[in-house]
Write a protein that holds these residues in place. Structure first.
Motif, PDB file in Angstrom:
ATOM      1  N   GLU A  77      31.474   3.636 -45.146  1.00  0.00           N
ATOM      2  CA  GLU A  77      30.465   4.180 -44.221  1.00  0.00           C
ATOM      3  C   GLU A  77      29.113   3.526 -44.457  1.00  0.00           C
ATOM      4  OE1 GLU A  77      30.468   8.366 -44.934  1.00  0.00           O
ATOM      5  OE2 GLU A  77      32.405   8.687 -43.956  1.00  0.00           O
ATOM      6  N   ILE A  78      28.768   3.318 -45.717  1.00  0.00           N
ATOM      7  CA  ILE A  78      27.499   2.656 -46.041  1.00  0.00           C
ATOM      8  C   ILE A  78      27.503   1.234 -45.482  1.00  0.00           C
ATOM      9  CG2 ILE A  78      26.068   1.785 -47.924  1.00  0.00           C
ATOM     10  CD1 ILE A  78      27.083   4.194 -49.588  1.00  0.00           C
ATOM     11  N   LEU A  79      28.623   0.540 -45.632  1.00  0.00           N
ATOM     12  CA  LEU A  79      28.724  -0.833 -45.136  1.00  0.00           C
ATOM     13  C   LEU A  79      28.633  -0.886 -43.609  1.00  0.00           C
ATOM     14  CD1 LEU A  79      31.503  -2.275 -47.466  1.00  0.00           C
ATOM     15  CD2 LEU A  79      29.032  -2.577 -47.640  1.00  0.00           C
ATOM     16  N   GLU A  80      29.241   0.071 -42.936  1.00  0.00           N
ATOM     17  CA  GLU A  80      29.175   0.100 -41.470  1.00  0.00           C
ATOM     18  C   GLU A  80      27.752   0.347 -40.990  1.00  0.00           C
ATOM     19  OE1 GLU A  80      31.994   3.021 -40.229  1.00  0.00           O
ATOM     20  OE2 GLU A  80      33.719   1.774 -40.756  1.00  0.00           O
ATOM     21  N   GLU A  81      27.038   1.246 -41.657  1.00  0.00           N
ATOM     22  CA  GLU A  81      25.660   1.549 -41.266  1.00  0.00           C
ATOM     23  C   GLU A  81      24.749   0.337 -41.405  1.00  0.00           C
ATOM     24  OE1 GLU A  81      24.321   4.791 -43.611  1.00  0.00           O
ATOM     25  OE2 GLU A  81      25.519   6.281 -42.537  1.00  0.00           O
ATOM     26  N   ASN A  82      25.038  -0.509 -42.398  1.00  0.00           N
ATOM     27  CA  ASN A  82      24.190  -1.660 -42.677  1.00  0.00           C
ATOM     28  C   ASN A  82      24.770  -2.962 -42.128  1.00  0.00           C
ATOM     29  OD1 ASN A  82      21.977  -0.525 -44.415  1.00  0.00           O
ATOM     30  ND2 ASN A  82      23.778   0.239 -45.482  1.00  0.00           N
ATOM     31  N   ASP A  83      25.742  -2.869 -41.233  1.00  0.00           N
ATOM     32  CA  ASP A  83      26.382  -4.031 -40.609  1.00  0.00           C
ATOM     33  C   ASP A  83      26.877  -5.036 -41.648  1.00  0.00           C
ATOM     34  OD1 ASP A  83      25.919  -3.014 -38.055  1.00  0.00           O
ATOM     35  OD2 ASP A  83      23.906  -3.867 -38.001  1.00  0.00           O
ATOM     36  N   ALA A  84      27.435  -4.546 -42.729  1.00  0.00           N
ATOM     37  CA  ALA A  84      27.949  -5.420 -43.775  1.00  0.00           C
ATOM     38  C   ALA A  84      29.449  -5.217 -43.969  1.00  0.00           C
ATOM     39  CB  ALA A  84      27.221  -5.152 -45.084  1.00  0.00           C
ATOM     40  N   SER A  85      30.093  -4.505 -43.044  1.00  0.00           N
ATOM     41  CA  SER A  85      31.516  -4.236 -43.211  1.00  0.00           C
ATOM     42  C   SER A  85      32.329  -5.489 -42.910  1.00  0.00           C
ATOM     43  CB  SER A  85      31.956  -3.085 -42.304  1.00  0.00           C
ATOM     44  OG  SER A  85      31.685  -3.404 -40.961  1.00  0.00           O
ATOM     45  N   PRO A  86      33.455  -5.667 -43.596  1.00  0.00           N
ATOM     46  CA  PRO A  86      34.299  -6.842 -43.361  1.00  0.00           C
ATOM     47  C   PRO A  86      34.951  -6.782 -41.988  1.00  0.00           C
ATOM     48  CG  PRO A  86      35.324  -5.354 -44.932  1.00  0.00           C
ATOM     49  CD  PRO A  86      33.968  -4.813 -44.648  1.00  0.00           C
ATOM     50  N   GLU A  87      35.359  -7.971 -41.475  1.00  0.00           N
ATOM     51  CA  GLU A  87      35.979  -8.008 -40.144  1.00  0.00           C
ATOM     52  C   GLU A  87      37.313  -7.276 -40.134  1.00  0.00           C
ATOM     53  OE1 GLU A  87      35.896 -11.711 -41.353  1.00  0.00           O
ATOM     54  OE2 GLU A  87      33.739 -11.390 -41.291  1.00  0.00           O
ATOM     55  N   LEU A  88      38.084  -7.438 -41.228  1.00  0.00           N
ATOM     56  CA  LEU A  88      39.395  -6.803 -41.330  1.00  0.00           C
ATOM     57  C   LEU A  88      39.347  -5.700 -42.382  1.00  0.00           C
ATOM     58  CD1 LEU A  88      41.727  -9.926 -41.421  1.00  0.00           C
ATOM     59  CD2 LEU A  88      41.431  -8.341 -39.532  1.00  0.00           C
ATOM     60  N   PRO A  89      40.063  -4.607 -42.165  1.00  0.00           N
ATOM     61  CA  PRO A  89      40.158  -3.578 -43.202  1.00  0.00           C
ATOM     62  C   PRO A  89      40.796  -4.162 -44.465  1.00  0.00           C
ATOM     63  CG  PRO A  89      40.984  -2.755 -41.117  1.00  0.00           C
ATOM     64  CD  PRO A  89      40.740  -4.215 -40.941  1.00  0.00           C
ATOM     65  N   GLU A  90      40.388  -3.655 -45.606  1.00  0.00           N
ATOM     66  CA  GLU A  90      40.814  -4.225 -46.883  1.00  0.00           C
ATOM     67  C   GLU A  90      42.324  -4.153 -47.088  1.00  0.00           C
ATOM     68  OE1 GLU A  90      39.749  -3.757 -51.605  1.00  0.00           O
ATOM     69  OE2 GLU A  90      38.992  -2.279 -50.185  1.00  0.00           O
ATOM     70  N   ASP A  91      42.947  -3.026 -46.762  1.00  0.00           N
ATOM     71  CA  ASP A  91      44.389  -2.902 -46.972  1.00  0.00           C
ATOM     72  C   ASP A  91      45.159  -3.873 -46.073  1.00  0.00           C
ATOM     73  OD1 ASP A  91      43.641  -1.514 -44.701  1.00  0.00           O
ATOM     74  OD2 ASP A  91      44.884   0.241 -45.101  1.00  0.00           O
ATOM     75  N   PHE A  92      44.709  -4.042 -44.857  1.00  0.00           N
ATOM     76  CA  PHE A  92      45.361  -4.961 -43.918  1.00  0.00           C
ATOM     77  C   PHE A  92      45.209  -6.396 -44.403  1.00  0.00           C
ATOM     78  CE2 PHE A  92      45.661  -7.228 -39.803  1.00  0.00           C
ATOM     79  CZ  PHE A  92      46.888  -6.749 -39.407  1.00  0.00           C
TER      80      PHE A  92
END
Length: 155
Positions: A77-92
């Motif tokens: 959630e923190i990463l999404e708020e700061n536009d730093a989330s990865p393109e693909l989910p980690e488990d995938f």
């Protein structure tokens, strides 16, 4: 809960202790934790690796045992708020990497039937997870293939 590709039952693991607030010895400011999470994500760490780094190294020398208790937000959630989330989910992403490694191994060692089956099981898990993420994290018309997996991981 049963295992997906065997007839065995799952092994029981330890549960996290129930806690409503962070421990007294870890009195780190929530903003400092969020800044450190974003900083680690920009360095290329995955969300699970970020949690372990914060647990081991901490922020300003103070360990953070649980990011959710310290900030009331999950790492993702923190990463999404700061536009730093990865393109693909980690488990995938991890399953795609495993499938690519297995495919390359099976192409070199055609007689390795055990890893051929492991590849089939991994690709099955990828298809199931793709159904879960399709529309939100993945395109609506996403279909798994080895070429698509290699292309996604090269980006």
């Amino acid at each position: 809960m049963a295992r997906m590709h065997t007839r065995r039952r799952g092994s029981s693991g330890s549960d996290k202790p129930a806690a409503d607030e962070p421990p007294e010895w870890s009195d780190v400011d929530a903003d400092a934790v969020e800044e450190r999470v974003v900083e680690l994500a920009e360095e290329g760490y995955d969300p699970s690796q970020i949690g372990m780094k914060l647990r081991d190294e901490g922020v300003q020398g103070t360990p953070v045992p649980d990011v959710k208790l310290a900030t009331d937000k999950k790492v993702t959630e923190i990463l999404e708020e700061n536009d730093a989330s990865p393109e693909l989910p980690e488990d995938f992403r991890n399953l795609l990497e495993k499938a690519i490694r297995l495919r390359e191994h099976v192409e070199e060692n055609g007689q390795d039937h055990q890893n051929r089956r492991a590849l089939q099981n991994t690709e099955s898990k990828i298809r199931r997870l793709a159904d879960y993420y399709r529309g939100d994290e993945l395109d609506e018309d996403f279909t798994y293939s080895y070429a698509v997996a290699v292309e996604l991981l090269e980006e």
